[in-house]
Scaffold this motif. Structure first.
Motif: not given
Length: 103
Positions: A1, A9, A30
């Motif tokens: 993610m 990344r 997140v």
């Protein structure tokens, strides 16, 4: 993610604690990269009890890591089955009958 803000990344972690942080934004978990953590305008969701932004989202719940308050994620409220749902047991029975080939 990737980082929700810049799209960076994560690389393979080095031993020890990860410099990446987790947060909740618009009811979704997140990741925040170390560079974006320095920004003060991350627009993360906050706990309704204590105002902390140290939240985690899992299995349709949002939990505050500061005070421990847990609530159902708004995006999952429509998925919660309430006892007032009429004929739910009849629907389950019919589905089982179809699957098991009962008449």
């Amino acid at each position: 993610m990737p980082c929700f803000r810049c799209g960076a990344r994560q690389t393979d972690p080095v031993r020890g604690v990860s410099p990446w942080k987790r947060g909740v934004r618009h009811e979704a978990q997140v990741l925040i990269c170390p560079d974006c953590q320095r920004a003060h305008d991350l627009d993360l969701d906050a706990c309704v009890s204590c105002g902390s932004t140290v939240l985690i989202c899992r299995l349709g719940e949002v939990e505050c890591r500061s005070c421990g308050a847990v609530r159902v994620a708004r995006s999952c409220e429509s998925l919660v089955v309430t006892p007032e749902s009429p004929d739910l047991s009849a629907e389950v029975e019919a589905a089982l009958n179809r699957v098991l080939g009962r008449s």
